[in-house]
Design an enzyme around this catalytic site. Structure first.
Site, PDB file in Angstrom:
ATOM      1  N   ASN A  15       0.809  -1.230   0.000  1.00 35.15           N
ATOM      2  CA  ASN A  15       0.000   0.000   0.000  1.00 35.15           C
ATOM      3  C   ASN A  15       0.836   1.271   0.000  1.00 35.15           C
ATOM      4  OD1 ASN A  15       0.764  -0.662   2.658  1.00 35.15           O
ATOM      5  ND2 ASN A  15      -0.959   0.460   3.531  1.00 35.15           N
ATOM      6  N   LYS A  33      12.652  -6.946   1.168  1.00 37.08           N
ATOM      7  CA  LYS A  33      11.766  -7.756   0.336  1.00 37.08           C
ATOM      8  C   LYS A  33      10.484  -6.963   0.132  1.00 37.08           C
ATOM      9  CE  LYS A  33       8.592 -10.765  -0.943  1.00 37.08           C
ATOM     10  NZ  LYS A  33       7.187 -10.374  -1.140  1.00 37.08           N
ATOM     11  N   GLU A  62       5.268  -8.374  -3.764  1.00 42.38           N
ATOM     12  CA  GLU A  62       5.352  -8.753  -5.175  1.00 42.38           C
ATOM     13  C   GLU A  62       4.443  -7.920  -6.059  1.00 42.38           C
ATOM     14  OE1 GLU A  62       3.054 -12.292  -3.216  1.00 42.38           O
ATOM     15  OE2 GLU A  62       4.566 -10.814  -2.631  1.00 42.38           O
ATOM     16  N   GLY A 115       2.329  -5.440   7.621  1.00 44.00           N
ATOM     17  CA  GLY A 115       1.368  -6.245   6.881  1.00 44.00           C
ATOM     18  C   GLY A 115       0.275  -6.758   7.793  1.00 44.00           C
ATOM     19  N   THR A 118       0.045 -12.763   9.052  1.00 42.73           N
ATOM     20  CA  THR A 118       1.408 -12.949   8.557  1.00 42.73           C
ATOM     21  C   THR A 118       2.423 -12.489   9.589  1.00 42.73           C
ATOM     22  OG1 THR A 118       0.606 -12.601   6.296  1.00 42.73           O
ATOM     23  CG2 THR A 118       2.981 -12.473   6.648  1.00 42.73           C
ATOM     24  N   GLY A 119       2.081 -11.436  10.341  1.00 42.27           N
ATOM     25  CA  GLY A 119       2.973 -10.955  11.385  1.00 42.27           C
ATOM     26  C   GLY A 119       3.251 -12.010  12.442  1.00 42.27           C
ATOM     27  N   GLU A 135       4.366  -3.891  12.435  1.00 39.71           N
ATOM     28  CA  GLU A 135       3.278  -2.920  12.253  1.00 39.71           C
ATOM     29  C   GLU A 135       2.191  -3.657  11.494  1.00 39.71           C
ATOM     30  OE1 GLU A 135       0.721  -0.694  10.883  1.00 39.71           O
ATOM     31  OE2 GLU A 135       2.239   0.123   9.522  1.00 39.71           O
ATOM     32  N   CYS A 185      -3.243   0.954   6.835  1.00 41.63           N
ATOM     33  CA  CYS A 185      -3.395   0.242   8.109  1.00 41.63           C
ATOM     34  C   CYS A 185      -3.977   1.146   9.180  1.00 41.63           C
ATOM     35  CB  CYS A 185      -2.058  -0.325   8.554  1.00 41.63           C
ATOM     36  SG  CYS A 185      -0.752   0.909   8.670  1.00 41.63           S
ATOM     37  N   GLU A 231     -10.672  -6.034   9.661  1.00 43.58           N
ATOM     38  CA  GLU A 231      -9.974  -5.070   8.809  1.00 43.58           C
ATOM     39  C   GLU A 231     -10.276  -5.370   7.337  1.00 43.58           C
ATOM     40  OE1 GLU A 231      -5.614  -2.999   8.583  1.00 43.58           O
ATOM     41  OE2 GLU A 231      -5.674  -5.189   8.614  1.00 43.58           O
ATOM     42  N   GLU A 240       7.984   2.569  14.877  1.00 44.96           N
ATOM     43  CA  GLU A 240       8.781   3.126  13.793  1.00 44.96           C
ATOM     44  C   GLU A 240       8.690   4.643  13.862  1.00 44.96           C
ATOM     45  OE1 GLU A 240       8.996   0.665  10.063  1.00 44.96           O
ATOM     46  OE2 GLU A 240       6.956   0.183  10.691  1.00 44.96           O
TER      47      GLU A 240
END
Length: 496
Positions: free
Chosen positions: A167, A190, A193, A243, A247-248, A265, A299, A400, A477
């Site tokens: 995003n 990374k 994709e 993300g 996945t986190g 995050e 997010c 979400e 962050e």
């Protein structure tokens, strides 16, 4: 070619020539070990605009090895003041190439050109900020008495992995890589994709600015092929991931196996509280921006409107009109202020939520449907959507959606508004609009969120720490606290 001519050419052809199609490893462009390639899609047209390298575990290992060599060699010898100069030079190069970066971001992500230009400016500011921090990363002294000298040293943690979302590709890369480099770490990036291009372009600019070979590497490809081996690599000392919460959790588990530290995050379902005493025009402007900027794919979006019943009906009427007045279309059109959804898969996910809401008879005063660019009949778009007067446990409130969908919760007073704000498992940000500063302070005290906005949603900047609580993540962050995430503290005590 002038910026105006470049924009006109890309609008006409749909292609920006010269985009990178290889990994950036050890200071050079490198094809994938397996020779694979992938397509990058323009969401505004729903068609590919470029190809790039499809990496794998071998490419990842080569990049990590390069980063480790650089961290133990050339980069370790670079003085903090020189790190500062390199980061400052990088900020200048980002500004020099700003329009090309912005156009690339539009083609990859689907956002509008004005949003992308803002992201590029923010990335440059990020490198400016951490350039100023690189030579001020000071330790402390400890008062053990006159017979001892005791002090601490902040050392770089080592090789860092940066998993970047689709995003805000350039912004998120900058906000994690810049403090890591300021601390003296090396990086393997990374990118998602769906949006690989600007991370690759940034790595090249950093190299041009004077970064030694191997200090910043970018490996492109899927999460399974590149992200998983990267986060599991034993030479990675810290992982910064932005993300989904699901996945986190996987990233954190991978880090635990190597005792690597993490900054996560993750998801958000952030409340935007509008009290009856607020400045209505100010609140309307901010509620629209909070949920419909970047087509809601943020997010920290203000994806829940918590509003007092006394002003609910009239506020929603005006908000519906604001939503309908948004100008949807391909992001390269400068008349557009509402862009595309990033992928066909994500568009289907958003649509499924609204199909379910409609089947349950929920009130949807505007939007609720996938659509196309009005000018071309192409692309992945979703109408700006409001779902009104929801129960607190409704999936539209609790989950979400990550799109242009505003969930409205109606409350009777301030105390109920605070309870509504805290009713989900997420705790990333929270906003409030009120003229009563006592209520604003009470809200800031009582709401569970990593950051609180009062009378301006998305207030703050690179100076302001950012991150979430509960299912929204771990760590912070931005700000100087970000540099600390990439340091390990060594204490030294000497008997005199």
């Amino acid at each position: 070619m002038s910026d105006e001519s470049l924009l006109h050419q890309v609008k006409r052809t749909g292609v920006l020539p010269g985009l990178p199609d290889k990994h950036f490893i050890d200071g050079a462009w490198r094809p994938s070990a397996g020779g694979g390639m992938m397509e990058s899609f323009d969401p505004g047209r729903a068609s590919p605009h470029a190809t790039f390298a499809a990496g794998d575990a071998e490419d990842t290992a080569i990049a990590v090895a390069s980063a480790r060599r650089a961290g133990e060699g050339a980069w370790k010898k670079v003085l903090p003041r020189e790190r500062s100069r390199i980061l400052s030079q990088a900020a200048g190069l980002i500004r020099e190439h700003a329009e090309r970066l912005a156009i690339t971001e539009v083609l990859d992500s689907g956002k509008t050109i004005s949003e992308a230009r803002g992201d590029v400016a923010g990335a440059a500011r990020c490198f400016d900020y951490y350039a100023g921090a690189a030579d001020k990363n000071e330790g402390r002294s400890f008062p053990l008495g006159e017979d001892y000298a005791s002090f601490s040293i902040n050392e770089p943690v080592g090789v860092t992995a940066h998993i970047i979302p689709w995003n805000y590709p350039l912004s998120t890369t900058a906000r994690s890589v810049a403090p890591a480099l300021a601390a003296g770490c090396t990086a393997v990036v990374k990118p998602a994709e769906q949006t690989p291009m600007t991370a690759l372009m940034l790595a090249e600019l950093l190299h041009t600015a004077g970064l030694p070979n191997g200090v910043c590497n970018v490996v492109t490809g899927t999460g399974a092929a590149v992200g998983s081996p990267l986060t599991a690599h034993p030479d990675i000392s810290h992982i910064t991931f932005t993300g989904s919460t699901a996945t986190g959790i996987n990233v954190m588990q991978a880090a635990a196996r190597n005792i690597a530290s993490v900054t996560l995050e993750l998801g958000g379902k952030s409340p935007n509280v509008v009290l009856a005493d607020c400045d209505i025009e100010l609140a309307l402007d901010n509620v629209v921006g909070a949920i419909f900027e970047n087509a809601g794919q943020i997010c920290s979006a203000g994806s829940r409107l918590v509003i007092e019943r006394a002003i609910h009906t009239k506020f929603i009427e005006r908000l519906v009109q604001r939503a309908r007045d948004l100008r949807m279309g391909h992001g390269l059109s400068e008349s557009v202020n509402f862009g595309a959804i990033n992928s066909a898969e994500h568009l289907a996910k958003i649509s499924a939520y609204l199909d379910d809401a409609r089947s349950r008879g929920l009130a949807i005063p505007t939007g609720g449907n996938p659509t196309l660019d009005p000018a071309t009949g192409k692309g992945w778009f979703f109408e700006p959507t409001i779902v009104d007067n929801l129960a607190w446990d409704d999936p539209v409130v609790q989950e979400e959606i990550f799109g242009p969908v505003l969930a409205v919760q109606v409350v009777d007073d301030f105390d109920e508004a605070v309870a509504a704000a805290n009713c989900t498992r997420y705790a990333l940000v929270a906003g409030i609009f009120t003229r009563d500063l006592s209520k604003a302070h009470r809200f800031a005290r009582d709401v569970d969120a990593g950051q609180v906005y009062v009378n301006e949603y998305f207030a703050g900047g690179i100076e302001t720490p950012f991150g979430g609580n509960r299912k929204s993540g771990i760590g912070r962050e931005k700000g100087l606290v970000a540099v600390a995430s990439y340091c390990k503290t060594k204490s030294v005590t000497i008997r005199i």
